[in-house]
Motif scaffolding. Structure first.
Motif, PDB file in Angstrom:
ATOM      1  N   SER A 284       0.840  -1.204   0.000  1.00 61.82           N
ATOM      2  CA  SER A 284       0.000   0.000   0.000  1.00 61.82           C
ATOM      3  C   SER A 284       0.870   1.248   0.000  1.00 61.82           C
ATOM      4  CB  SER A 284      -0.875   0.010   1.249  1.00 61.82           C
ATOM      5  OG  SER A 284      -1.667  -1.141   1.295  1.00 61.82           O
ATOM      6  N   PHE A 285       0.347   2.276  -0.694  1.00 59.44           N
ATOM      7  CA  PHE A 285       1.071   3.541  -0.725  1.00 59.44           C
ATOM      8  C   PHE A 285       0.903   4.280   0.586  1.00 59.44           C
ATOM      9  CE2 PHE A 285       0.280   3.264  -5.417  1.00 59.44           C
ATOM     10  CZ  PHE A 285       1.620   3.203  -5.770  1.00 59.44           C
ATOM     11  N   PHE A 286       1.910   5.068   0.929  1.00 58.69           N
ATOM     12  CA  PHE A 286       1.763   6.052   1.994  1.00 58.69           C
ATOM     13  C   PHE A 286       2.060   7.417   1.381  1.00 58.69           C
ATOM     14  CE2 PHE A 286       3.061   8.825   5.373  1.00 58.69           C
ATOM     15  CZ  PHE A 286       2.166   8.526   6.401  1.00 58.69           C
TER      16      PHE A 286
ATOM     17  N   LEU B 264       7.632  12.036  10.277  1.00 56.91           N
ATOM     18  CA  LEU B 264       9.010  11.533  10.275  1.00 56.91           C
ATOM     19  C   LEU B 264       9.381  10.998  11.656  1.00 56.91           C
ATOM     20  CD1 LEU B 264      10.793  14.245   8.094  1.00 56.91           C
ATOM     21  CD2 LEU B 264      10.052  11.935   7.455  1.00 56.91           C
ATOM     22  N   GLN B 265       8.885  11.705  12.677  1.00 52.61           N
ATOM     23  CA  GLN B 265       9.151  11.275  14.046  1.00 52.61           C
ATOM     24  C   GLN B 265       8.523   9.905  14.316  1.00 52.61           C
ATOM     25  OE1 GLN B 265       7.513  14.154  16.843  1.00 52.61           O
ATOM     26  NE2 GLN B 265       7.333  12.488  18.329  1.00 52.61           N
ATOM     27  N   LEU B 266       7.319   9.694  13.765  1.00 52.45           N
ATOM     28  CA  LEU B 266       6.655   8.399  13.947  1.00 52.45           C
ATOM     29  C   LEU B 266       7.439   7.280  13.263  1.00 52.45           C
ATOM     30  CD1 LEU B 266       2.862   9.239  13.496  1.00 52.45           C
ATOM     31  CD2 LEU B 266       4.233   9.168  15.586  1.00 52.45           C
ATOM     32  N   TRP B 267       7.968   7.554  12.061  1.00 51.97           N
ATOM     33  CA  TRP B 267       8.761   6.527  11.354  1.00 51.97           C
ATOM     34  C   TRP B 267      10.005   6.178  12.158  1.00 51.97           C
ATOM     35  CZ3 TRP B 267       6.001   4.092   8.162  1.00 51.97           C
ATOM     36  CH2 TRP B 267       5.161   4.715   7.246  1.00 51.97           C
ATOM     37  N   ARG B 268      10.656   7.234  12.683  1.00 48.76           N
ATOM     38  CA  ARG B 268      11.861   7.013  13.494  1.00 48.76           C
ATOM     39  C   ARG B 268      11.546   6.139  14.692  1.00 48.76           C
ATOM     40  NH1 ARG B 268      13.359  12.255  12.276  1.00 48.76           N
ATOM     41  NH2 ARG B 268      12.260  13.094  14.083  1.00 48.76           N
ATOM     42  N   ALA B 269      10.433   6.518  15.362  1.00 48.48           N
ATOM     43  CA  ALA B 269      10.045   5.761  16.562  1.00 48.48           C
ATOM     44  C   ALA B 269       9.754   4.302  16.231  1.00 48.48           C
ATOM     45  CB  ALA B 269       8.818   6.410  17.202  1.00 48.48           C
ATOM     46  N   ALA B 270       9.233   4.060  15.003  1.00 49.54           N
ATOM     47  CA  ALA B 270       8.906   2.693  14.609  1.00 49.54           C
ATOM     48  C   ALA B 270      10.111   1.987  14.007  1.00 49.54           C
ATOM     49  CB  ALA B 270       7.755   2.709  13.611  1.00 49.54           C
ATOM     50  N   GLY B 271      11.188   2.728  13.810  1.00 49.13           N
ATOM     51  CA  GLY B 271      12.395   2.134  13.238  1.00 49.13           C
ATOM     52  C   GLY B 271      12.249   1.769  11.764  1.00 49.13           C
ATOM     53  N   VAL B 272      11.476   2.561  11.067  1.00 49.92           N
ATOM     54  CA  VAL B 272      11.272   2.306   9.636  1.00 49.92           C
ATOM     55  C   VAL B 272      11.906   3.430   8.830  1.00 49.92           C
ATOM     56  CG1 VAL B 272       9.556   2.099   7.803  1.00 49.92           C
ATOM     57  CG2 VAL B 272       9.121   1.060  10.043  1.00 49.92           C
ATOM     58  N   GLU B 273      12.602   3.059   7.774  1.00 52.13           N
ATOM     59  CA  GLU B 273      13.169   4.065   6.860  1.00 52.13           C
ATOM     60  C   GLU B 273      12.105   4.408   5.824  1.00 52.13           C
ATOM     61  OE1 GLU B 273      15.930   6.445   4.726  1.00 52.13           O
ATOM     62  OE2 GLU B 273      16.075   5.596   6.765  1.00 52.13           O
ATOM     63  N   PRO B 274      11.557   5.628   5.844  1.00 55.53           N
ATOM     64  CA  PRO B 274      10.488   5.944   4.896  1.00 55.53           C
ATOM     65  C   PRO B 274      11.052   6.218   3.498  1.00 55.53           C
ATOM     66  CG  PRO B 274      10.907   7.840   6.281  1.00 55.53           C
ATOM     67  CD  PRO B 274      11.874   6.769   6.703  1.00 55.53           C
TER      68      PRO B 274
ATOM     69  N   TRP C 178       6.632   2.587  -2.256  1.00 52.00           N
ATOM     70  CA  TRP C 178       5.376   2.768  -1.538  1.00 52.00           C
ATOM     71  C   TRP C 178       5.250   4.139  -0.898  1.00 52.00           C
ATOM     72  CZ3 TRP C 178       5.837   3.751   3.732  1.00 52.00           C
ATOM     73  CH2 TRP C 178       7.125   3.523   4.261  1.00 52.00           C
ATOM     74  N   TYR C 179       6.369   4.859  -0.774  1.00 49.77           N
ATOM     75  CA  TYR C 179       6.388   6.114  -0.025  1.00 49.77           C
ATOM     76  C   TYR C 179       6.385   7.288  -1.002  1.00 49.77           C
ATOM     77  CZ  TYR C 179       7.818   9.528   3.520  1.00 49.77           C
ATOM     78  OH  TYR C 179       7.881  10.596   4.356  1.00 49.77           O
ATOM     79  N   LEU C 180       5.272   8.002  -1.066  1.00 46.84           N
ATOM     80  CA  LEU C 180       5.157   9.092  -2.024  1.00 46.84           C
ATOM     81  C   LEU C 180       5.133  10.423  -1.291  1.00 46.84           C
ATOM     82  CD1 LEU C 180       2.363   7.635  -4.361  1.00 46.84           C
ATOM     83  CD2 LEU C 180       4.851   7.348  -4.533  1.00 46.84           C
ATOM     84  N   ALA C 181       6.196  11.190  -1.452  1.00 47.07           N
ATOM     85  CA  ALA C 181       6.252  12.517  -0.849  1.00 47.07           C
ATOM     86  C   ALA C 181       5.772  13.518  -1.882  1.00 47.07           C
ATOM     87  CB  ALA C 181       7.682  12.837  -0.431  1.00 47.07           C
TER      88      ALA C 181
END
Lengths: 329, 268, 230
Positions: free
Chosen positions: B134-136, B150-160, B164-167
């Motif tokens: 799924s896209f984010f 970005l803070q949530l990704w860091r906290a989850a330990g995921v490299e956005p 799937w990652y559309l900025a």
């Protein structure tokens, strides 16, 4: 003599407007033929017929004894070289312009190169071979167009007003060139001009076109008027014509049919008019004498004849001609 | 009173308003406050009381702080605590005070293909989104919401990063539309989500925990750095929105019957 | 002013260092516009030649319409196509929205009238003597067509280049149909719009300078072709 063209009953019209109406026209093979006439007389239209660009609306055309029909126009076209009045050159170099005439005829590349080189040489165009055609002067462009029209060795060369806008030096060069290709390559040359004298001196055959009608002589002396009995009356002059002519509004006399004398001649010629010399001009070793005798007459004589007459501008002179040498139409 | 009297009254009042030499106060705020429609309710009352015209420049929090740094505006209403603290520390702003908070929500298609709804915690939810095809859709515009994400990704330990990652680098509204069209997940502030709820089919897949709180602070641009800023007026603005009337308006502001912002000064 | 000069010099540094991000955006812009201009030319040039050579009922109306459409606002194209491409739109199933393909289609719609119209002008600009000359040289209909195309080639190229210039410089369609997605549909123009609102003025300025450079090159070609076409 061999005939290049034979036209009979040829008509052409733009819409309802008749432009050309020719009963008979024969153009000799390997000679120079001039078509003379004022603007709008139908000269270009006739050239387009002779170059097989447009088919006539009616009548038959024979080219070197072959019947021309609408189905084989393309093939006839390729036997002709056509130089337009202001020739159009393609957006390419001079040599590419010339080569295109061969490309259209699917001449193999190796032969093309050779022929282009020869033609450039023949026309003295070697130095400008690589130049862009759009930057050429009028005379240069004319030369390139001529080279392009002749490179494939056509049987006929057709030129529309080739001497217009040319300087004197180039005019003479072109005349020499025309004589040369007729003599050496036996090409039939047809050109239009509105200069009667020039036509007469350069061409073997001169036809005049007036309002789409062809008369088999130059129209240097052309008058309009009406017929009464055996006389043709203009506003200023009354000329005797052969009996039996009932219709016609124009009268033409060939320039070399006019006889000039200091005194009135005792002869069988029935038209005699006294006048005054208003102009003397030299063209191609002949003298054009303009005489005002009510109407203006143009006569062509040799320099020797002029010497013999011993006249100059302003002198009185008699113009005489036979009634049978006029052409009424 | 005939039926046109209100029109005449309106014309007269707008005339009188334009006759007075109005003062302008320039406020830089986030797209979320603008898009939610809160300012349209808050400002008329404030403008009437302070006799001032408030020019709103709604941009991402990053850009808003940059405008403050340059002295292009007088007052800020933003939600990016980390950046705000830096801004104060560098001396560009003064008197940073809490105004209100709302919260962020994780949105996704109703079918929830990544199964985010069944997550145990926020980090788990983020990992699930990253772990499926799924896209984010990310704001990608350095706004407060972007920083939070970005803070949530860091906290989850995921490299956005990845396909799937559309900025998209646009405002919250645009991001919601893109996420809606691409059937993607995204992080939004509740206010904007509620304002757009009728136009999109995304649903809340994860929300309602303190980690997703989104505090708004008012900051005055430091007059010592930029003497031309309207410090006094800015201060009165801050006092108003933190005052009784301002806080009441914030609390009573509802979209579709739902409260969007929670006042931080008066909680009654 | 200091601020601007500082930003300008950092922008130049970004350009000179071949910043990967910047050049990938430039490349996205260029390839999308190239595809759009290719498709629009394949349609517009033949249509232009056909209209130039054929007389038909409503031709005047068509020409007027094309002239108007040459100034088609990009946001209107974006808006209409958004309506088609959005998930509930008639073409929603194709999933085109927010993809490079959507931008390409939008830009095609935008520049087709330009290329079409300028191709008509190009065909009409051919010398009236050209056709007679070709016939007199004995060219077949096919050969005449080839020669004609070759004669108006610069005017046609100018039409194509004008279309490219319009496509690469527009922002409305790229933003509305592309969505400015990083590394996917982010073009020079949408990135400039974005980076400024992010406060990344230097980055935007670097892109702006490169866009100017592209516009300058495109314009150079345009003038070159227009000069040769004369």
């Amino acid at each position: 003599m061999n005939c290049a063209y034979e036209l009979s009953g040829t008509r052409f019209a733009y819409g309802a407007e008749p432009v050309l109406d020719i009963d008979k026209l024969k153009i000799n093979h390997s000679g120079i033929t001039a078509l003379v006439g004022p603007n709008g007389a139908g000269k270009s239209t006739l050239l387009n017929l002779l170059a097989f660009i447009n088919p006539p609306a009616a009548g038959t055309m024979r080219f070197h004894e072959q019947e021309v029909s609408a189905t084989n126009y393309q093939l006839f076209r390729r036997r002709v070289g056509y130089v337009q009045q202001k020739p159009y050159l393609f957006h390419a170099s001079v040599s590419d312009n010339i080569e295109l005439a061969l490309k259209i005829r699917r001449v193999p590349k190796s032969e093309r190169r050779e022929q282009v080189r020869n033609t450039l040489c023949k026309f003295g165009l070697e130095k400008m071979a690589g130049r862009y055609a759009q930057g050429l002067s009028g005379g240069e462009a004319q030369k390139v167009a001529l080279a392009r029209a002749l490179i494939h060795g056509p049987e006929v060369l057709i030129m529309d007003e080739p001497f217009n806008h040319l300087d004197r030096a180039f005019r003479e060069l072109l005349q020499d060139l025309i004589r040369d290709i007729v003599e050496r390559d036996k090409v039939t040359v047809i050109f239009t001009t509105h200069d009667q004298l020039h036509a007469r001196t350069l061409a073997d055959q001169v036809f005049s076109l007036i309002d789409g009608h062809l008369i088999p002589l130059s129209a240097m002396n052309l008058f309009t008027g009406t017929i009464t009995g055996d006389r043709f009356n203009t506003d200023k002059l009354s000329m005797i014509i052969p009996p039996g002519i009932q219709t016609g509004t124009r009268l033409a006399i060939e320039a070399n049919q006019l006889v000039l004398s200091r005194q009135e001649l005792e002869s069988s010629m029935r038209n005699h008019f006294p006048g005054r010399i208003s102009k003397l001009a030299t063209e191609n070793l002949q003298i054009l004498v303009t005489v005002e005798a009510g109407e203006v007459f143009h006569a062509v004589i040799t320099p020797a004849a002029l010497q013999e007459l011993g006249v100059s501008i302003g002198d009185t002179i008699w113009v005489s001609f036979k009634s049978t040498s006029v052409h009424v139409f | 009173m005939n039926k046109y009297s209100w029109l005449i009254a309106l014309t007269l009042s707008s005339l009188s308003a334009s006759i007075q030499a109005e003062e302008h106060l320039r406020l830089a705020t986030t797209t979320s406050t603008q898009d939610s429609g809160l300012l349209e309710v808050l400002h008329p009352a404030l403008e009437a009381e302070l006799q001032v015209k408030i020019d709103v420049i709604a941009v991402g929090s990053g850009k808003a702080l940059k405008l403050g740094e340059n002295g292009d505006i007088d007052v800020l209403l933003v939600h990016d605590p980390a950046a705000e603290e830096k801004f104060i520390a560098a001396g560009f702003g003064v008197e940073r005070q809490p105004v209100m908070h709302n919260d962020f929500v994780l949105l996704g298609p109703a079918t929830d293909p990544a199964g985010v709804k069944q997550s145990d915690n926020l980090a788990d939810a983020m990992k699930k989104i990253a772990g499926t095809s799924s896209f984010f859709i990310s704001r990608g515009d350095e706004s407060g919401t972007h920083q939070k994400e970005l803070q949530l990704w860091r906290a989850a330990g995921v490299e956005p990063a990845g396909k799937w990652y559309l900025a998209v680098g646009q405002g919250m509204g645009a991001v919601l539309k893109i996420a809606n069209d691409k059937l993607a997940y995204t992080l939004a502030d509740r206010g904007t989500y509620l304002a757009f709820r009728d136009k999109i089919e995304l649903v809340i897949v994860f929300a309602g925990i303190p980690e997703l709180f989104n505090p708004y602070h008012v900051i005055l641009v430091n007059p010592e750095k930029h003497p031309h800023v309207k410090y006094d007026l800015a201060k009165r603005y801050a006092d108003f929105i933190r005052g009784k009337e301002g806080q009441k308006i914030i609390r009573e502001f509802k979209i579709g019957g739902e409260q969007l912002f929670y006042p931080d000064v008066l909680t009654q | 002013m200091d601020y601007f000069i500082q930003a300008l010099s950092s922008a130049l540094v970004l350009i000179a260092n071949f910043d990967k991000e910047i050049y990938s955006i430039v490349w996205t812009s260029i390839w999308i516009s190239l595809v759009a201009v290719t498709v629009a030319s394949l349609l517009g040039v033949p249509l232009g030649l056909a209209v130039a050579f054929k007389d038909f009922f409503g031709k005047k109306f068509l020409l007027q319409g094309l002239n108007t459409l040459m100034a088609l606002p990009t946001v209107v194209v974006g808006l209409l196509l958004y309506g088609f491409f959005t998930r509930h739109g008639p073409l929603g199933e194709w999933g085109l929205l927010y993809t490079p393909m959507a931008i390409i289609i939008g830009e095609c719609v935008l520049i087709l009238p330009i290329i079409w119209n300028l191709s008509i002008t190009a065909a009409n600009s051919a010398d009236p003597r050209l056709s007679l000359t070709c016939q007199a040289m004995g060219a077949t209909a096919w050969q005449q067509g080839i020669i004609f195309l070759s004669e108006v080639r610069y005017a046609l190229l100018a039409a194509v280049v004008a279309g490219f210039g319009r496509a690469i410089g527009e922002v409305g369609i790229a933003m509305m149909l592309g969505g400015n997605i990083h590394g996917f549909t982010r073009t020079m123009t949408t990135a400039i719009a974005l980076e400024t609102s992010k406060g990344e003025f230097e980055f935007a300025l670097a892109l702006g300078l490169l866009l100017l450079l592209v516009a300058f090159i495109v314009n150079g070609f345009l003038q070159y072709f227009q000069r040769l076409a004369r």
